[in-house]
Design a protein around this motif. Structure first.
Motif, PDB file in Angstrom:
ATOM      1  N   GLY A 270       0.848  -1.200   0.000  1.00 45.85           N
ATOM      2  CA  GLY A 270       0.000   0.000   0.000  1.00 45.85           C
ATOM      3  C   GLY A 270       0.880   1.245   0.000  1.00 45.85           C
ATOM      4  N   SER A 271       0.270   2.379  -0.360  1.00 43.63           N
ATOM      5  CA  SER A 271       1.052   3.627  -0.435  1.00 43.63           C
ATOM      6  C   SER A 271       1.619   4.034   0.913  1.00 43.63           C
ATOM      7  N   LYS A 272       0.830   3.825   1.968  1.00 41.58           N
ATOM      8  CA  LYS A 272       1.271   4.304   3.278  1.00 41.58           C
ATOM      9  C   LYS A 272       2.599   3.671   3.674  1.00 41.58           C
ATOM     10  N   GLU A 273       2.701   2.380   3.438  1.00 38.08           N
ATOM     11  CA  GLU A 273       3.947   1.680   3.791  1.00 38.08           C
ATOM     12  C   GLU A 273       5.115   2.229   2.966  1.00 38.08           C
TER      13      GLU A 273
ATOM     14  N   SER B  78      -6.083  15.724  -5.121  1.00 42.40           N
ATOM     15  CA  SER B  78      -5.747  15.817  -3.704  1.00 42.40           C
ATOM     16  C   SER B  78      -6.827  15.265  -2.780  1.00 42.40           C
ATOM     17  N   ASN B  79      -6.373  14.562  -1.785  1.00 41.41           N
ATOM     18  CA  ASN B  79      -7.172  14.255  -0.618  1.00 41.41           C
ATOM     19  C   ASN B  79      -6.560  15.095   0.499  1.00 41.41           C
ATOM     20  N   PRO B  80      -7.236  16.023   1.142  1.00 43.39           N
ATOM     21  CA  PRO B  80      -8.689  16.183   1.152  1.00 43.39           C
ATOM     22  C   PRO B  80      -9.257  17.242   0.214  1.00 43.39           C
TER      23      PRO B  80
ATOM     24  N   HIS C 243       5.457  12.163  -5.412  1.00 43.47           N
ATOM     25  CA  HIS C 243       4.060  12.422  -5.790  1.00 43.47           C
ATOM     26  C   HIS C 243       3.190  11.229  -5.417  1.00 43.47           C
ATOM     27  N   ASP C 244       2.160  11.485  -4.597  1.00 37.30           N
ATOM     28  CA  ASP C 244       1.214  10.437  -4.202  1.00 37.30           C
ATOM     29  C   ASP C 244       0.033  10.512  -5.170  1.00 37.30           C
ATOM     30  N   PHE C 245      -0.139   9.439  -5.950  1.00 35.51           N
ATOM     31  CA  PHE C 245      -1.106   9.424  -7.067  1.00 35.51           C
ATOM     32  C   PHE C 245      -2.241   8.439  -6.768  1.00 35.51           C
ATOM     33  N   ALA C 246      -2.737   8.482  -5.524  1.00 36.64           N
ATOM     34  CA  ALA C 246      -3.722   7.476  -5.090  1.00 36.64           C
ATOM     35  C   ALA C 246      -5.041   7.569  -5.856  1.00 36.64           C
ATOM     36  N   TYR C 247      -5.364   8.783  -6.374  1.00 38.28           N
ATOM     37  CA  TYR C 247      -6.662   8.961  -7.055  1.00 38.28           C
ATOM     38  C   TYR C 247      -6.497   9.110  -8.567  1.00 38.28           C
ATOM     39  N   ALA C 248      -5.436   8.492  -9.089  1.00 35.92           N
ATOM     40  CA  ALA C 248      -5.139   8.558 -10.518  1.00 35.92           C
ATOM     41  C   ALA C 248      -6.369   8.283 -11.391  1.00 35.92           C
TER      42      ALA C 248
ATOM     43  N   PHE D 253       1.554   4.821  -6.417  1.00 29.50           N
ATOM     44  CA  PHE D 253       0.193   4.491  -6.850  1.00 29.50           C
ATOM     45  C   PHE D 253      -0.316   3.375  -5.949  1.00 29.50           C
ATOM     46  N   SER D 254      -1.620   3.350  -5.791  1.00 33.04           N
ATOM     47  CA  SER D 254      -2.227   2.358  -4.913  1.00 33.04           C
ATOM     48  C   SER D 254      -3.370   1.660  -5.640  1.00 33.04           C
ATOM     49  N   LEU D 255      -3.541   0.357  -5.404  1.00 37.08           N
ATOM     50  CA  LEU D 255      -4.696  -0.325  -5.991  1.00 37.08           C
ATOM     51  C   LEU D 255      -5.928  -0.177  -5.090  1.00 37.08           C
ATOM     52  N   SER D 256      -5.749   0.477  -3.928  1.00 36.85           N
ATOM     53  CA  SER D 256      -6.837   0.563  -2.946  1.00 36.85           C
ATOM     54  C   SER D 256      -8.109   1.189  -3.507  1.00 36.85           C
ATOM     55  N   LYS D 257      -7.961   2.275  -4.253  1.00 41.58           N
ATOM     56  CA  LYS D 257      -9.140   3.025  -4.685  1.00 41.58           C
ATOM     57  C   LYS D 257      -9.560   2.652  -6.101  1.00 41.58           C
ATOM     58  N   SER D 258      -8.582   2.527  -7.016  1.00 41.52           N
ATOM     59  CA  SER D 258      -8.923   2.240  -8.414  1.00 41.52           C
ATOM     60  C   SER D 258      -9.612   0.889  -8.559  1.00 41.52           C
TER      61      SER D 258
ATOM     62  N   TRP E 155      -6.419  -5.113   0.754  1.00 41.53           N
ATOM     63  CA  TRP E 155      -5.421  -6.066   0.243  1.00 41.53           C
ATOM     64  C   TRP E 155      -4.002  -5.581   0.502  1.00 41.53           C
ATOM     65  N   ARG E 156      -3.828  -4.291   0.621  1.00 44.57           N
ATOM     66  CA  ARG E 156      -2.549  -3.628   0.868  1.00 44.57           C
ATOM     67  C   ARG E 156      -1.560  -3.870  -0.272  1.00 44.57           C
ATOM     68  N   VAL E 157      -1.825  -3.250  -1.384  1.00 43.72           N
ATOM     69  CA  VAL E 157      -0.873  -3.362  -2.490  1.00 43.72           C
ATOM     70  C   VAL E 157      -0.845  -2.061  -3.307  1.00 43.72           C
TER      71      VAL E 157
HETATM   72  C1  LIG Z   1      -3.729  10.593  -0.828  1.00 39.42           C
HETATM   73  C2  LIG Z   1      -3.738   9.192  -0.314  1.00 39.42           C
HETATM   74  N1  LIG Z   1      -2.616   8.474  -0.355  1.00 39.42           N
HETATM   75  C3  LIG Z   1      -2.570   7.216   0.088  1.00 39.42           C
HETATM   76  C4  LIG Z   1      -3.696   6.608   0.618  1.00 39.42           C
HETATM   77  C5  LIG Z   1      -3.589   5.220   1.162  1.00 39.42           C
HETATM   78  O1  LIG Z   1      -3.309   4.330   0.198  1.00 39.42           O
HETATM   79  P1  LIG Z   1      -2.973   2.833   0.573  1.00 39.42           P
HETATM   80  O2  LIG Z   1      -4.272   2.163   0.892  1.00 39.42           O
HETATM   81  O3  LIG Z   1      -2.358   2.319  -0.676  1.00 39.42           O
HETATM   82  O4  LIG Z   1      -2.039   2.829   1.725  1.00 39.42           O
HETATM   83  C6  LIG Z   1      -4.894   7.309   0.681  1.00 39.42           C
HETATM   84  C7  LIG Z   1      -6.072   6.679   1.277  1.00 39.42           C
HETATM   85  O5  LIG Z   1      -7.070   7.272   1.600  1.00 39.42           O
HETATM   86  C8  LIG Z   1      -4.910   8.634   0.219  1.00 39.42           C
HETATM   87  O6  LIG Z   1      -6.026   9.362   0.270  1.00 39.42           O
END
Ligand SMILES: Cc1ncc(COP(=O)(O)O)c(C=O)c1O
Length: 392
Positions: A104-107, A178-180, A206-211, A237-242, A248-250
């Motif tokens: 996941g991106s956080k890790e 951007s989040n938020p 660059h955090d591209f979680a909402y690509a 990039f994260s598979l969490s949202k897309s 799953w944490r990837v």
């Molecule tokens: C901007 C941003 N980055 C990362 C994450 C977390 O991603 P991941 O689930 O891959 O750790 C989120 C989740 O809300 C997010 O909003």
């Protein structure tokens, strides 16, 4: 032995999330049998697409996939990432040197900070920001210097001001969509960031979680599309949202070879890679058509429309975002003075609606609340009706 409170020195920098105040209220209300409409956390409510789950079932039945995997990720997954960049963004990524699989991106972001920082080194982070952007720096014993993350021009000015102060920052974290704040940018913004990074010799993350969660004609650019971006930075990039794969944490991080190599080294000490069937399912996700991704994005778009329209009919006019699974709403005039935390508490107690107080994302988030689009359209309409209990 009784351990005194200074023993865990890091913990003083990690106060309980502001969000936990609202969460506690939510759980208390639910325990009392109240129906709370929950727009709090950005935790997708829908299932992972069926073909990805089926791949997990099939691959987890095979004993050879039960062993330790590779910390940096399976070569075939890294190839799929490289293909994904080429197909979607026309960007070349060397699958062995320029990308790494993360839990996941956080890790990935957190361990990158540990790889990168010595105590007291400075990283520029947006305010407001997704909390791990600032806390990853603090966990790595670095210092944060915030920049205003509202309009593009304000951001560039605020980043430039921060870069010219002492001590000189080592890195810059950006994240679009951007989040938020739901703010989006185009490629020219990233080109300006690359120029700044080269001038000030800093690394950009660059955090591209909402690509993929983009609406109408807007398509979010990858930072790596900007000329020279790989010289100065990486993108996560994260598979969490897309793919609705939050549990799953990837994810993966790609770009500058030296930065990826540093993260690879730290991770090689810390983990043995994600459970192999999850990595194999991630290959399926990335390689298949994007139909399921479009469907997920369309669901958020419909919910966005429903929320903006129905809350508007109840007297709360909110700007319509072009991307993300969030609505970033200015607190109605009449309630702005009370602050976002008190207003969020009021939303729960009076309207049975849970939202995230803007202050939880940084001091510039004050005056706003964030709604995550994780309730269906019926529930959104129910929330709009109960907003009528406020004087809007
Ligand atoms: C901007 C941003 N980055 C990362 C994450 C977390 O991603 P991941 O689930 O891959 O750790 C989120 C989740 O809300 C997010 O909003």
């Amino acid at each position: 032995m009784s351990i005194n409170s200074n023993y865990f020195s890091l913990l003083s920098k990690l106060p309980p999330y502001v969000f936990s105040v609202v969460n506690d209220l939510k759980y208390k209300a639910r325990r009392n049998g109240e129906d709370i409409i929950d727009f709090g956390m950005g935790n997708p409510d829908q299932s992972t697409p069926k073909h990805i789950v089926e791949k997990l079932l099939e691959s987890s039945a095979q004993g050879k996939n039960h062993r330790y995997s590779l910390s940096a990720g399976l070569p075939k997954l890294k190839l799929a990432i490289s293909d994904w960049y080429r197909r979607n963004y026309d960007v070349d990524i060397d699958s062995e040197k320029e990308t790494i699989v993360t839990i996941g991106s956080k890790e990935g972001l957190s361990h990158l900070m540990i790889a990168m920082l010595s105590p007291g080194e400075v990283v520029m982070v947006p305010d407001p920001c997704y909390p791990i952007h600032s806390f990853s720096v603090l966990i790595a014993r670095g210092d944060i210097r915030s920049y205003d993350s509202f309009s593009e021009n304000l951001m560039i000015k605020s980043i430039e001001d921060g870069l010219s102060k002492s001590p000189k920052p080592k890195a810059l974290i950006i994240s679009f969509p951007s989040n938020p704040t739901t703010q989006t940018v185009d490629l020219s913004f990233f080109e300006r960031i690359v120029a700044l990074a080269k001038k000030h010799k800093i690394v950009v993350i660059h955090d591209f979680a909402y690509a993929d969660i983009c609406f109408g004609s807007y398509k979010a650019p990858s930072f790596l599309q900007a000329a020279g971006a790989k010289d100065v930075g990486v993108e996560s990039f994260s598979l969490s949202k897309s793919y609705n794969m939050a549990g799953w944490r990837v994810g993966f991080m790609s770009g500058n070879e030296e930065v990826i190599s540093a993260l690879r080294r730290v991770k090689s000490y810390l983990d043995y890679g994600i459970f192999q069937p999850i990595q194999i399912s991630a290959i399926t996700a990335l390689n298949e058509t994007k139909d399921c991704v479009n469907e997920i994005s369309n669901t958020y778009e419909s919910r966005r429309n429903r929320l903006i329209e129905s809350f508007g009919n109840s007297g709360w006019e909110i700007d319509k975002p072009d991307a993300t699974m969030f609505i970033w709403a200015k607190i109605p005039e009449k309630y702005r003075e009370m602050g976002s935390l008190e207003f969020s508490k009021k939303l729960i107690t009076d309207c049975k609606i849970a939202a995230s107080p803007g202050i939880g994302f940084g001091k510039n988030g004050e005056g706003y609340v964030r709604f995550a689009l994780i309730e269906n359209e019926q529930r959104i309409l129910q929330a709009a009706r109960s907003l009528k209990k406020l004087e809007l």
